[in-house]
Motif scaffolding. Structure first.
Motif, PDB file in Angstrom:
ATOM      1  N   TYR A  76     -24.695  18.833  26.955  1.00 31.22           N
ATOM      2  CA  TYR A  76     -24.971  20.036  27.361  1.00 31.22           C
ATOM      3  C   TYR A  76     -25.751  21.036  26.252  1.00 31.22           C
ATOM      4  N   LEU A  77     -25.537  20.778  25.082  1.00 30.88           N
ATOM      5  CA  LEU A  77     -26.194  21.435  24.032  1.00 30.88           C
ATOM      6  C   LEU A  77     -27.678  20.807  23.883  1.00 30.88           C
ATOM      7  N   ALA A  78     -27.501  19.573  23.768  1.00 34.07           N
ATOM      8  CA  ALA A  78     -28.866  19.128  23.632  1.00 34.07           C
ATOM      9  C   ALA A  78     -29.854  18.830  24.492  1.00 34.07           C
ATOM     10  N   LEU A  83     -20.150  17.789  25.972  1.00 36.38           N
ATOM     11  CA  LEU A  83     -20.619  19.248  25.034  1.00 36.38           C
ATOM     12  C   LEU A  83     -21.713  18.839  24.429  1.00 36.38           C
ATOM     13  N   ILE A  84     -21.962  17.704  23.687  1.00 33.80           N
ATOM     14  CA  ILE A  84     -23.193  17.374  22.945  1.00 33.80           C
ATOM     15  C   ILE A  84     -24.452  17.205  24.164  1.00 33.80           C
ATOM     16  N   ARG A 102     -28.643  22.678  28.088  1.00 38.60           N
ATOM     17  CA  ARG A 102     -29.308  24.147  27.861  1.00 38.60           C
ATOM     18  C   ARG A 102     -30.662  24.275  27.397  1.00 38.60           C
ATOM     19  N   SER A 103     -31.348  23.273  26.825  1.00 35.43           N
ATOM     20  CA  SER A 103     -32.588  23.282  26.215  1.00 35.43           C
ATOM     21  C   SER A 103     -33.560  23.039  27.320  1.00 35.43           C
TER      22      SER A 103
END
Length: 76
Positions: A66-68, A63-64, A71-72
């Motif tokens: 994916y978010l860092a 999840l970290i 996704r960006s």
């Protein structure tokens, strides 16, 4: 013979099914983020760090990541 309501058994069964489904989905997400980290073009030390984060923190690490990163990043 004592009659007892069956609803506790149904809710327990539903909870077990939901737990299994969430575990499978979490594992699939973890594998997908691990594969993405291994295939993404980045510096070797950065790649090693992200793979270690994903491997040791499991779903939280995925999840970290994916978010860092995922996704960006711009769409290919």
């Amino acid at each position: 013979m004592v009659d007892f309501p069956l609803w506790p058994l149904w809710t327990l069964g539903l909870a077990v099914v939901l737990l299994i489904v969430s575990a499978v989905l979490s594992f699939v997400f973890w594998i997908a983020m691990l594969i993405d980290a291994l295939q993404r073009k980045m510096e070797s030390t950065e790649k090693i760090v992200w793979v270690l984060v994903i491997v040791f923190l499991h779903a939280l690490g995925a999840l970290i990541y994916y978010l860092a990163i995922k996704r960006s990043s711009p769409k290919n």
